[in-house]
Write a protein that holds these residues in place. Structure first.
Motif, PDB file in Angstrom:
ATOM      1  N   GLU A 101     -67.096 -27.428  -3.402  1.00 50.76           N
ATOM      2  CA  GLU A 101     -68.022 -27.245  -4.523  1.00 50.76           C
ATOM      3  C   GLU A 101     -69.412 -27.747  -4.166  1.00 50.76           C
ATOM      4  O   GLU A 101     -70.383 -27.450  -4.854  1.00 50.76           O
ATOM      5  CB  GLU A 101     -67.502 -28.017  -5.758  1.00 50.76           C
ATOM      6  CG  GLU A 101     -66.316 -27.346  -6.411  1.00 50.76           C
ATOM      7  CD  GLU A 101     -65.653 -28.279  -7.423  1.00 50.76           C
ATOM      8  OE1 GLU A 101     -66.272 -29.322  -7.743  1.00 50.76           O
ATOM      9  OE2 GLU A 101     -64.526 -27.971  -7.843  1.00 50.76           O
ATOM     10  N   ASP A 135     -63.790 -14.666 -11.537  1.00 50.54           N
ATOM     11  CA  ASP A 135     -62.755 -15.452 -10.826  1.00 50.54           C
ATOM     12  C   ASP A 135     -61.767 -14.498 -10.187  1.00 50.54           C
ATOM     13  O   ASP A 135     -61.722 -13.310 -10.501  1.00 50.54           O
ATOM     14  CB  ASP A 135     -62.051 -16.402 -11.810  1.00 50.54           C
ATOM     15  CG  ASP A 135     -61.256 -15.582 -12.837  1.00 50.54           C
ATOM     16  OD1 ASP A 135     -61.530 -14.360 -12.947  1.00 50.54           O
ATOM     17  OD2 ASP A 135     -60.393 -16.152 -13.514  1.00 50.54           O
ATOM     18  N   ARG A 154     -65.412 -23.450  -8.463  1.00 50.49           N
ATOM     19  CA  ARG A 154     -64.125 -24.167  -8.317  1.00 50.49           C
ATOM     20  C   ARG A 154     -63.260 -23.366  -7.360  1.00 50.49           C
ATOM     21  O   ARG A 154     -63.196 -22.134  -7.457  1.00 50.49           O
ATOM     22  CB  ARG A 154     -63.439 -24.255  -9.691  1.00 50.49           C
ATOM     23  CG  ARG A 154     -61.981 -24.673  -9.652  1.00 50.49           C
ATOM     24  CD  ARG A 154     -61.836 -26.165  -9.418  1.00 50.49           C
ATOM     25  NE  ARG A 154     -60.447 -26.604  -9.605  1.00 50.49           N
ATOM     26  CZ  ARG A 154     -59.656 -27.052  -8.625  1.00 50.49           C
ATOM     27  NH1 ARG A 154     -60.122 -27.097  -7.405  1.00 50.49           N
ATOM     28  NH2 ARG A 154     -58.427 -27.464  -8.850  1.00 50.49           N
ATOM     29  N   SER A 168     -53.865 -23.785 -12.017  1.00 50.92           N
ATOM     30  CA  SER A 168     -55.192 -24.269 -11.581  1.00 50.92           C
ATOM     31  C   SER A 168     -55.907 -24.864 -12.784  1.00 50.92           C
ATOM     32  O   SER A 168     -55.600 -24.517 -13.917  1.00 50.92           O
ATOM     33  CB  SER A 168     -56.032 -23.108 -11.046  1.00 50.92           C
ATOM     34  OG  SER A 168     -55.241 -22.287 -10.247  1.00 50.92           O
ATOM     35  N   VAL A 176     -59.878 -25.744 -14.200  1.00 46.79           N
ATOM     36  CA  VAL A 176     -61.326 -25.588 -13.960  1.00 46.79           C
ATOM     37  C   VAL A 176     -62.047 -26.463 -14.990  1.00 46.79           C
ATOM     38  O   VAL A 176     -61.707 -26.452 -16.186  1.00 46.79           O
ATOM     39  CB  VAL A 176     -61.754 -24.110 -14.121  1.00 46.79           C
ATOM     40  CG1 VAL A 176     -63.208 -23.957 -13.740  1.00 46.79           C
ATOM     41  CG2 VAL A 176     -60.874 -23.225 -13.277  1.00 46.79           C
TER      42      VAL A 176
END
Lengths: 303, 195, 386, 204
Positions: free
Chosen positions: C70, C317, C343, D78, D80
């Motif tokens: 990141e 994403d 991310r 996951s 975020v």
């Protein structure tokens, strides 16, 4: 008088000779295994360098009094056993070297190692020791049975007489030719005594981090290395004396040493190691019955 | 007495160190990503056993401690315990730029940045994972240093132990190691050499 | 209080004697142990030689990759991505490149897709050869690692010629691959394939049909078939349990859809069958590479991106999956339209094999087989710690 | 034969719905809409469908996905950290072997309380992911047995993956870099030593 002086010289010289023979055998063993693995391998006298480096260590962590004494017991026991093993041109103790005495004396080093490793209180060490004692029931028993067969055949328990009996008619009278069953069983036992794969369960690095040697370092490990090399020569000599008709001169003796060791090494290079119980079961399934058959054969056939 | 000063080495020392350099045992412990180049170095193609270098299993038996690449703080704690178990003379070899100054992970919160604040390092190998040839060249350089008797950075750990101890405590807090280094140094006669 | 020693009529002869409570003892197969693949620890509770309870301990190789990614630009991440899983680095680059392409909608030239599959399959072969050597090492057959690792070096030489580095190639970048195949590279690849093929015959004699290996690994470390799917096994460990699932077939990426290859499976899901499944996968990889070399079209290899320092990937994403030699290897990347990825979640293949599946399978196993079970599962600790 | 047993017996070995003809993404979306009552899913790419699920419905969604639709593989969970909106987004990736389709369920939870129900009783791989997210983000999973530290066992700082924790600054404070105070170094880099990330920072 000169016999006494000769005896003193021999008592001092012989362990050094056995040690240097062990160094050559050890170097040869590592080079042979390396060549099987398509590698160049270390120098011929690599064990000599290892021992010099180990004895030159500056700090040697000791785990207490028993740990120090056990190493002396280990090396002393092996060197003492050495004197009772008949070797060409050596006729002091060898003549009276009764096999039972030798078999008894050879237990002192493993006893010493067990005490020392127990003192270091490392779980890997104690597992290694329990495995070593378990394996005694495997290969030691087989070798003992093989010798009993020969003892019955030649009506003597002294190795010296067995050698003389074998040297009467050249190769034809070698024990390995006359009673092959005992010879093969003893060869399996030799593989176990030298702690070579597939019976290398005592110092299995991948399972118990070299077992008993885990906590040994510096001079302790150096002494264990010396003991291991001398033991290597002695156990090969057992097999040669009992089954290959001893040796008349040193040249023949060294040739036989390397020959038998090559057989052991070639098995060691291409086999993995058994689990402890599988190794024990293997001994009880094949070599021990073979030896028993050999003994029965001697008892009834050779009347 | 510590390794004698270079000028005082007599013939016996020279013979001994030329024999000792021929047998170095490397601890079989892959602390970081550089350890992937160790199997090729140990096996048939590059074969470091030609120089008598063999992987050994436990710290007690090993002479060389390889820090192969980055060192996370958690591994550093284990490495300190292992380093203190090893018998000196012992040599720390740092692989790659991660041990020199953080390397690829210079901004990572969990890896230490320069190894020689925590352990006396004998030899740094360049390369973001040094190649097998570089590893063997490094070992040869180490063997030459031993031969000339200059490979005694391990004494530095006994001599200024406070410096290392302070950095270690700063990195992961206080842990009780099994060895009391200053008393070991005194017992084995390493400290009073320069008094 | 059950008495320990009772007479045959049930009387308690020695009231004081109680069963040894604590026959169990702890043995830490710690991070520094040859039986462990990489930097990983096993806390075992043993009773005699049998493992009663196993607890894995990871985190020794934790560098915080996801955090480091990141704090780097998209193009800078290429250097760090390959360093996550050491024995098999190429699926990382593949995942990262495809994730960025999926979010930004970058079109990859066909020739680059073929070269990517070539690199992936060569990396799979190298990783499998490494695992065979490791497995041979655990049972004490040190000739096997010497042979396989030095044969793997032939593949690393190919990588060195193609990408300039032996292990971390940094070759597979968003938009294609860094450079085209060098002159005459295909013949050298074919040479190495022939070499590996006839080496496999010698491995069969030395290792795969070795009496001691059969004795040591058949019926050992059984991953129960009904639990395999539920525990999340993937890759060769799942195929050894009889399920023919492979990401290259279920979720085809690059040009895998156009290639014919089978998925080898086994049924009894023990250490030996996992080994044999990986060995047959090696043969399938050779077959794939031969097809790739025949069908390789000419053309560009990289769809040039704008200036890497100011390159912004649009918001979005993507979850990208690849079949690495260890199992299903996936990345979940989120971008908020900035210059740096927002991310990146790395789903290593060993997060299930190396942690819970290993703990469940070690329960009841023997101390000698602990390291063999771990090597047969091919658990790679850096994937667990990231 | 050492048959290891799992200590939870109630988990289904292989749901009956898992075996059958592969369904297309459209069938899956319609099956999800009427059987599970979740209408927010849409097809994003070939073999990828995605949608949002309310946090409290997630546990039943995961259970029905396994029992009714025969999805068998939880690929990953996951997390975020959307720090600007003050929310954590948990993305559950389910893979159906039968239909070769990935279903990503996105769940938004508030960043301050950061709590979520566990699904380890249904999906065994979830135990690693939940423990990992707990360590890295500080999200507490209600009902998960072992949430103690696994990877960061020697780390006593804040959860490192949160956006408000900057790794570079922590590295510069906590660890000392080697300072090359060689004269020529000053001249070349204008007295700057440290990361090349575009910021001009004098290293103290």
């Amino acid at each position: 008088m000169n016999a006494g002086v000769g005896l003193i010289v021999w008592i001092i010289l012989y362990p050094l000779v056995a040690f240097s023979l062990g160094v050559l055998l050890g170097g040869y063993g590592r080079k042979f295994t390396a060549r099987v693995q398509r590698r160049v391998g270390p120098s011929w006298i690599q064990p000599f360098y290892d021992v010099i480096k180990l004895m030159g260590k500056r700090t040697n962590i000791s785990h207490g009094y028993m740990h120090d004494v056990s190493i002396i017991l280990l090396l002393g026991g092996t060197v003492m056993t050495l004197y009772f093993v008949p070797v060409p041109g050596y006729h002091f103790f060898g003549q009276f070297g009764d096999f039972i005495v030798v078999m008894y004396l050879i237990l002192i080093p493993s006893l010493g190692m067990a005490l020392g490793v127990g003192q270091t209180a490392n779980p890997n060490g104690s597992i290694g020791i329990s495995r070593a004692l378990q394996m005694l029931a495997g290969y030691e028993l087989t070798f003992m049975l093989a010798f009993i067969g020969l003892a019955m055949k030649h009506h003597t328990t002294s190795m010296y007489d067995v050698i003389l009996a074998q040297q009467t008619g050249g190769i034809a009278t070698w024990s390995i030719v006359t009673d092959p069953l005992l010879g093969i069983a003893a060869l399996f036992a030799l593989q176990g005594m030298l702690n070579e794969k597939p019976f290398e369960v005592i110092m299995a690095p991948h399972e118990i981090a070299t077992g008993p040697m885990t906590e040994m370092g510096g001079k302790y490990l150096g002494m264990m290395f010396i003991q291991h090399l001398i033991l290597l020569v002695m156990e090969l000599t057992f097999f040669i004396n009992l089954f290959l008709g001893g040796a008349l001169n040193w040249f023949e003796y060294i040739i036989k040493l390397f020959a038998v060791f090559t057989v052991v090494l070639s098995v060691n290079a291409v086999y993995g190691r058994f689990r402890t119980d599988t190794a024990l079961r293997f001994f009880w399934k094949l070599p021990l019955p073979l030896a028993a058959l050999g003994v029965l054969g001697i008892q009834f056939l050779a009347k | 007495m510590a390794e004698k000063l270079l000028t005082q080495r007599n013939a016996w020392d020279r013979v001994l160190s030329s024999l000792k350099k021929r047998s170095l045992w490397m601890l079989h412990y892959c602390t970081g990503c550089g350890a992937i180049e160790l199997p090729p170095t140990m096996t048939a193609r590059y074969d470091m056993e030609r120089f008598g270098i063999m992987p050994m299993v436990t710290p007690r038996q090993a002479d060389i401690l390889l820090i192969t690449g980055y060192l996370s703080v958690k591994t550093l704690k284990r490495v300190i315990l292992i380093y203190e178990q090893m018998q000196s003379p012992k040599y720390v070899v740092g692989f790659g730029s991660c041990t020199i100054n953080g390397g690829m992970y210079w901004n990572s919160y969990s890896t230490i940045k320069s190894l020689d604040q925590y352990l006396p390092v004998e030899l740094f190998l360049a390369g973001c994972m040094p190649r097998p040839e570089a590893i063997i060249a490094g070992f040869n350089a180490l063997m030459d240093k031993i031969d000339q008797g200059k490979a005694n950075s391990w004494e530095d750990y006994y001599k200024n132990y406070e410096f290392y101890r302070k950095n270690q405590q700063h990195a992961f807090g206080d842990i009780e190691t099994h060895h009391d280094i200053p008393s070991d140094g005194a017992y084995f006669g390493i400290l009073e050499a320069d008094k | 209080m059950d008495s320990l020693i009772t007479a045959n009529d049930g009387r308690d002869i020695m009231p004081g004697a109680r069963a040894l409570e604590n026959r169990e003892y702890n043995l830490f197969i710690g991070p520094n142990h040859p039986g462990i693949e990489g930097n990983f620890a096993l806390k075992l509770t043993l009773e005699g030689d049998t493992i009663v309870k196993a607890k894995t301990e990871a985190g020794f190789l934790h560098r915080g990759f996801e955090k480091l990614m990141e704090e780097r630009l998209f193009m800078q991440n290429i250097a760090i991505v390959a360093r996550i899983c050491v024995p098999d680095p190429d699926p990382n680059e593949e995942n990262y490149a495809r994730a960025v392409e999926a979010i930004a909608g970058i079109e990859v030239p066909r020739r680059a897709q073929f070269i990517r599959v070539l690199v992936l399959e060569l990396s799979r072969m190298a990783s499998h050869l490494f695992t065979f050597g490791g497995h041979g090492g655990t049972i004490g057959l040190y000739t096997m690692p010497n042979w396989t690792v030095s044969d793997r070096d032939r593949i690393l030489d190919l990588f060195e010629e193609l990408t300039g580095a032996r292990v971390y190639h940094l070759y597979n970048i968003p938009g294609g691959v860094r450079r085209d195949l060098p002159q005459g590279f295909e013949n050298r690849v074919k040479e190495v394939l022939f070499f590996i093929e006839d080496r496999l015959k010698e491995y069969d004699e030395l290792f795969f049909n070795n009496r001691v290996l059969l004795e040591r690994s058949v019926g050992v470390g059984v991953l129960p078939q009904d639990r395999a799917l539920e525990w999340g096994a993937t890759g060769a460990n799942l195929r050894a349990a009889g399920f023919a699932y492979d990401v290259r077939k279920d979720d085809p990426y690059e040009v895998y859809g156009e290639l014919e290859f089978e998925i080898p499976t086994a049924t009894d899901s023990d250490c030996y069958s996992r080994l044999i499944v990986r060995r047959r996968e090696l043969e399938q990889s050779i077959r794939i590479i031969r097809q790739i070399l025949d069908k390789m079209p000419p053309g560009p290899v990289w769809n040039k991106q704008p200036n890497p320092l100011k390159w912004r990937v649009p918001a979005g994403d993507a979850y990208v999956r690849t079949e690495s030699s260890k199992g299903e290897y996936a990345y979940y990347m989120v971008s908020d339209g900035g210059v740096r990825p927002y991310r990146v979640h790395v789903r290593g293949a060993s997060v299930t094999h190396g942690v819970h599946i290993l703990e469940n399978m070690l329960r009841g196993a023997r101390i000698e087989d602990a390291s063999q079970i771990m090597f047969s599962l091919d658990a790679c600790p850096p994937e667990v710690d990231r | 034969m050492n048959k290891p047993t799992l200590d939870r017996a109630n988990v289904l070995a292989r749901p009956p719905a898992a075996v059958g003809k592969p369904r297309s993404a459209a069938d899956l979306l319609s099956a999800m809409a009427d059987e599970l009552g979740i209408k927010t899913f849409f097809q994003k790419a070939p073999r990828r469908i995605e949608g949002t699920v309310a946090p409290e419905l997630l546990h039943s969604f995961a259970a029905n996905l396994r029992n009714r639709l025969g999805v068998e593989h939880l690929s990953a969970i996951s997390c975020v950290d959307w720090i600007d909106q003050g929310q954590f987004e948990l993305v559950y990736h389910f893979w159906s072997y039968r239909d070769s389709t990935l279903m990503s369920a996105k769940v938004r939870i508030d960043r301050a309380t950061a709590q979520m129900d566990t699904i380890t009783d249904l999906w065994q791989p979830a135990s690693f992911f939940e423990r990992d997210i707990h360590e890295m983000f500080g999200v507490y999973f209600r009902g998960n047995g072992d949430l103690e530290k696994y990877i960061l066992s020697d780390w006593n700082g804040p959860p490192p993956m949160r956006k408000d924790f900057v790794s570079r600054d922590f590295a510069h404070e906590h660890f000392q870099f080697k300072t090359y105070d060689v004269p020529w170094d000053e001249r070349i880099q204008g007295g700057y030593y440290g990361s090349r990330n575009g910021e001009e920072k004098k290293n103290g």
